[in-house]
Every structure is written in structure tokens, then in C-alpha cells.
Design an enzyme around this catalytic site. Structure first.
Site, mmCIF file in Angstrom:
data_model
loop_
_atom_site.group_PDB
_atom_site.id
_atom_site.type_symbol
_atom_site.label_atom_id
_atom_site.label_comp_id
_atom_site.label_asym_id
_atom_site.label_seq_id
_atom_site.Cartn_x
_atom_site.Cartn_y
_atom_site.Cartn_z
ATOM 1 N N ARG A 168 0.640 -1.085 -0.460
ATOM 2 C CA ARG A 168 -0.072 0.022 -0.260
ATOM 3 C C ARG A 168 0.842 1.236 0.116
ATOM 4 N NH1 ARG A 168 -3.604 -3.679 -0.395
ATOM 5 N NH2 ARG A 168 -5.634 -3.837 0.318
ATOM 6 N N SER A 241 -10.557 -0.751 2.534
ATOM 7 C CA SER A 241 -10.126 -0.150 4.010
ATOM 8 C C SER A 241 -9.651 0.946 4.140
ATOM 9 C CB SER A 241 -8.593 -1.436 3.828
ATOM 10 O OG SER A 241 -9.252 -2.430 3.515
ATOM 11 N N GLU A 336 -5.158 4.335 5.642
ATOM 12 C CA GLU A 336 -5.088 3.692 4.043
ATOM 13 C C GLU A 336 -5.078 5.512 3.231
ATOM 14 O OE1 GLU A 336 -6.464 1.223 0.810
ATOM 15 O OE2 GLU A 336 -4.912 -0.144 2.349
HETATM 16 N N1 EPU Z 1 -10.876 -9.843 10.063
HETATM 17 C C1 EPU Z 1 -11.783 -10.126 11.542
HETATM 18 N N2 EPU Z 1 -12.680 -9.019 11.702
HETATM 19 C C2 EPU Z 1 -13.523 -8.598 10.996
HETATM 20 C C3 EPU Z 1 -13.074 -8.626 9.093
HETATM 21 C C4 EPU Z 1 -11.834 -9.305 9.340
HETATM 22 O O1 EPU Z 1 -11.330 -10.243 12.390
HETATM 23 O O2 EPU Z 1 -14.365 -7.581 10.808
HETATM 24 C C5 EPU Z 1 -9.495 -11.240 10.251
HETATM 25 C C6 EPU Z 1 -10.326 -12.593 9.288
HETATM 26 O O3 EPU Z 1 -10.946 -13.014 9.482
HETATM 27 C C7 EPU Z 1 -9.065 -12.665 8.539
HETATM 28 C C8 EPU Z 1 -8.149 -11.422 9.079
HETATM 29 O O4 EPU Z 1 -9.366 -10.152 9.755
HETATM 30 O O5 EPU Z 1 -8.568 -13.261 9.079
HETATM 31 C C9 EPU Z 1 -7.468 -10.915 7.294
HETATM 32 O O6 EPU Z 1 -9.341 -10.435 7.301
HETATM 33 P P1 EPU Z 1 -9.413 -9.879 5.319
HETATM 34 O O7 EPU Z 1 -9.066 -11.782 4.766
HETATM 35 O O8 EPU Z 1 -10.471 -9.246 5.070
HETATM 36 O O9 EPU Z 1 -8.833 -8.949 4.947
HETATM 37 P P2 EPU Z 1 -7.765 -8.167 5.467
HETATM 38 O O10 EPU Z 1 -6.729 -7.803 5.840
HETATM 39 O O11 EPU Z 1 -9.197 -7.460 5.815
HETATM 40 C C10 EPU Z 1 -7.042 -7.082 3.161
HETATM 41 C C11 EPU Z 1 -6.648 -5.399 2.129
HETATM 42 C C12 EPU Z 1 -8.268 -5.505 1.676
HETATM 43 C C13 EPU Z 1 -8.030 -7.226 0.632
HETATM 44 C C14 EPU Z 1 -8.445 -8.171 1.261
HETATM 45 C C15 EPU Z 1 -8.691 -9.177 0.458
HETATM 46 C C16 EPU Z 1 -5.642 -3.943 3.709
HETATM 47 C C17 EPU Z 1 -5.467 -3.070 4.096
HETATM 48 N N3 EPU Z 1 -6.918 -4.225 3.259
HETATM 49 O O12 EPU Z 1 -8.180 -6.893 3.952
HETATM 50 O O13 EPU Z 1 -8.481 -4.213 0.734
HETATM 51 O O14 EPU Z 1 -9.788 -6.648 -0.012
HETATM 52 O O15 EPU Z 1 -7.447 -8.088 2.214
HETATM 53 O O16 EPU Z 1 -7.134 -9.370 0.180
HETATM 54 O O17 EPU Z 1 -4.961 -4.266 2.790
HETATM 55 C C18 EPU Z 1 -8.972 -1.747 0.374
HETATM 56 O O18 EPU Z 1 -7.203 -1.420 0.340
HETATM 57 O O19 EPU Z 1 -8.863 -1.303 0.365
HETATM 58 C C19 EPU Z 1 -9.375 -2.917 0.257
HETATM 59 C C20 EPU Z 1 -10.861 -3.157 1.158
#
Ligand code: EPU
Length: 342
Positions: A168, A241, A336
Site C-alpha cells: 500500500r 480499508s 490508508e
Molecule cells: N477479520 C476480523 N474481523 C473482521 C474482518 C476480518 O477478525 O471484521 C479477520 C479475518 O477473519 C481474517 C483477517 O481479519 O483472518 C483478514 O481479513 P480479510 O481476509 O478480510 O483481509 P484484510 O486484511 O482485512 C485486506 C485488504 C483488502 C483486501 C483483502 C483481501 C488491507 C488494508 N486490506 O483486508 O483491501 O480486499 O485483504 O485481499 O490490506 C482495501 O484496500 O480497500 C481493501 C479492501
């Protein structure tokens, strides 16, 4: 100057940012070509105004009005170059819609950006935060960025290695205002293995054998997963995000793990990337809402403008969330989206 590049005054920006917060640009121009861009910059310089380059406004928060010239980047272009048996180079103008470009490539059978389907925004904004999802980042396929350097006034072609890409992050983000991206080039492949390792994608595709999958099916799977978890900015105003996933030293992670055995972290080069969504969720914010703004009830990383919230309302909520995560876990969350105006 093309008719599109007409200078307008006191233009409302509410519909030009996906958080739908209200703000006004003192001056505004739609820019559809390099010539338009040069004219807009010359006008701003001659009249002593600062500028803001806007794509589709999906990764920023207006903290107030913008007292300068907003340049809405609308350079449209889509073409293929260096087409051979293995792949092709997709050339995109900065104003192209990113998701449309993903589908255009996937329908033509080219692989490399299908995991980035449905990410809001323009092609020109994609390198700024090095967009990423489901195990893929833009920098994995990006060959070069064409950008106007405001220091030399020259149009440059910056190769991937010169763009300073990280999670990012990029040179363009670290040096705001210096480069204005006018186009990007991506090397896509007909044969590269599909990237199916991200847990959500694996779960969604179940037992389908990867050799039986085509690139469009993967793009559609990503779209379905995103629609399930992430709010559509057209329906529920948000900026994706709101925080980056924080990276902490392995030692800090061990301490966190001892106190919270189900903490989510991904080891990388001696450090651990934590799931910010988990930290926010565990701090009790998921689904929280006040009269105007709140936290999405299916993805705690996403802040929502429910009802006429201002940029300041959103930033206030972000600040409360950061404070509570800091107090509970000793982890600093970095925002972000960029903050502009006000
Ligand atoms: N989780 C929670 N609570 C929640 C949501 C998620 O505990 O409300 C836990 C999930 O269980 C999982 C972990 O957090 O173990 C990660 O969640 P997720 O796979 O949804 O991905 P993320 O790290 O929260 C990132 C990107 C997203 C992207 C997804 C999928 C960042 C800041 N965000 O989210 O990007 O779509 O991975 O690859 O890196 C964006 O940048 O706008 C965006 C949506």
C-alpha cells in the site's frame, strides 16, 4: 484546451468522493488529455493555486473544502502492445476505470490482475497505493508508469523498480504532488498460474481443480467474495480499508499471541503483518454506528458514512478506533486514505 477542460468555480465534490462527504472545490477542471493537464497546471501556477488530482475519489477523505484547483483526471485510453503467444502489454490511460480494465483483460483471456477485480478507482490511482487483494498487488504486473514530473515539467516513464513499491505504498504516495500519473502499462500473461492461495478464494472455489479454471471465473469469484464482505460504495458510502494492516516485530507478535492466542498475523521477513480488521473487531467496533458514521458490520476495516457525515466525523471515528486499538493491543494503526481540504 478541449471543451472539457473548462475552468469551473465552487464545484460540489460530494458525488466525487466515495465516502460522499460534502466539500467544495474553489476551482475545478475535467482533464481529458495531456494538453489539458498542462494547461490546468499552468493556470494554477500562474494564479498561485495549489492543486489536487482526483480520480474517482475512492481513497481520500475531504476534511473540508479544497481552496485550490481540483483536476479530475479523465484521460481515457486502452490498447494492447507487444502481443505474443505468451502474453500482452495492456496500456491504460489514467482516467480508465480500474474494474472495467480488469474485466476487459480477463474477457480477452489475459491473467495477472483478475484478483484485483471490483477495487474502486481509476487506473491512474492504482499505483499510488499499489492496490492489492487476494494475494496479488499491482506491482506484480506493472511494467511502467507514465507521469508528468511537476519539477521538470517533463513526461517521464518510470519503470517498476523506480516506483518504490511496497505494501500500500509507492514513490507517488511518499512524494505527493510531484508526479501526476497519466497512464500505466501492465504485462499480462496467457499462461501464468492463477493465484488462488488466499484463504477466502480457496474457500470459495472449494474443490475446483485450478487447471479447470479460467481467468474470468477467478475474477467473478473475487467479485462474489468482495460483494459478500465489502459494502458497495454506490449503495453505502465508504473508502475501502480505512487502515493498513500493521507490521510489528516478531517479538511484539509473540507477546500479543501469548495474551490473545487467536490474534491473526502473517509472518514476513522476521516481522509479522497483523490483520487490522481483527484488532478493530476485537476492540468492539464492528457494526458500531453513531448518528452519521460507523464501522461496517461484515468487515471492521471499513468505515461508513451512514447519513450525512462530514469528513471530520469520519476522521473523529478513525481517531477513536486508533486510540482504542493502541490501548488494548499497543499497536498503532496507520490510515490508508489521504486527508485533503480543510
Ligand atoms: N477479520 C476480523 N474481523 C473482521 C474482518 C476480518 O477478525 O471484521 C479477520 C479475518 O477473519 C481474517 C483477517 O481479519 O483472518 C483478514 O481479513 P480479510 O481476509 O478480510 O483481509 P484484510 O486484511 O482485512 C485486506 C485488504 C483488502 C483486501 C483483502 C483481501 C488491507 C488494508 N486490506 O483486508 O483491501 O480486499 O485483504 O485481499 O490490506 C482495501 O484496500 O480497500 C481493501 C479492501
Amino acid at each position: 484546451m478541449s471543451p472539457q477542460a473548462e475552468l469551473q468555480e465552487n464545484v460540489g465534490l460530494t458525488k466525487l468522493n466515495t465516502l460522499c462527504v460534502s466539500a467544495t472545490a474553489r476551482y475545478y477542471m475535467d482533464v481529458a488529455s495531456l494538453n489539458d493537464l498542462r494547461s490546468a497546471l499552468a493556470w494554477a501556477r500562474d494564479n498561485g493555486h495549489k492543486i489536487l488530482v482526483l480520480g474517482s475519489g475512492s481513497n481520500l477523505v475531504f476534511a473540508g473544502n479544497f481552496d485550490g484547483l481540483v483536476i479530475r483526471m479523465q484521460i481515457a485510453a486502452r490498447s494492447w502492445e507487444q502481443v505474443d503467444d505468451k502474453g500482452a502489454t495492456l496500456v491504460l490511460g489514467a482516467g480508465e476505470n480500474w474494474h472495467d480494465a480488469v474485466l476487459y483483460a480477463a474477457r480477452a483471456g489475459y491473467r495477472g490482475i483478475e484478483n484485483l477485480a471490483l477495487i474502486p478507482g481509476t487506473a491512474g490511482a492504482a499505483p499510488v497505493q499499489n492496490i492489492g487483494a487476494y494475494g496479488v498487488e499491482l506491482c506484480d504486473t506493472l511494467i511502467s508508469v507514465t507521469a508528468l514530473d511537476r519539477e521538470s515539467n517533463e513526461l517521464l516513464c518510470l519503470e517498476n523498480a523506480e516506483c518504490g513499491f511496497a505494501y500500500r505504498d509507492s514513490l507517488f504516495k511518499r512524494w505527493p504532488g510531484r508526479y501526476i500519473i497519466t497512464g500505466i502499462r501492465l504485462r499480462l500473461s496467457r499462461t501464468k498460474p492463477l493465484q488462488l492461495g488466499y484463504r477466502d478464494l480457496e474457500d470459495y472455489l472449494g474443490d475446483t481443480v485450478s487447471q479447470q479454471l479460467d481467468v474470468l471465473t477467478v475474477a467473478e469469484a473475487v467479485m462474489a467474495i468482495r460483494r459478500r464482505k465489502l459494502p458497495d460504495p454506490e449503495m453505502i458510502p465508504n473508502a475501502g480499508s480505512f487502515f493498513k494492516n500493521p507490521v510489528v516485530p516478531a517479538e511484539h507478535f509473540r507477546e500479543l499471541h501469548a495474551a490473545h492466542p487467536d490474534v491473526v498475523g502473517y509472518p514476513q521477513n522476521g516481522t509479522v503483518k497483523l490483520a487490522a480488521a481483527w484488532l478493530i473487531d476485537q476492540s468492539g467496533w464492528k457494526g458500531y454506528r453513531n448518528a452519521r458514521v460507523g464501522v461496517h458490520n461484515r468487515q471492521a476495516l471499513v468505515l461508513i458514512n451512514h447519513s450525512g457525515g462530514t469528513g471530520r466525523d469520519v476522521l473523529e471515528l478513525a481517531s477513536e478506533i486508533r486510540q482504542s486499538v493502541q490501548e488494548r493491543f499497543g499497536v498503532n494503526l496507520e490510515m490508508e486514505p489521504g486527508i485533503v481540504g480543510g
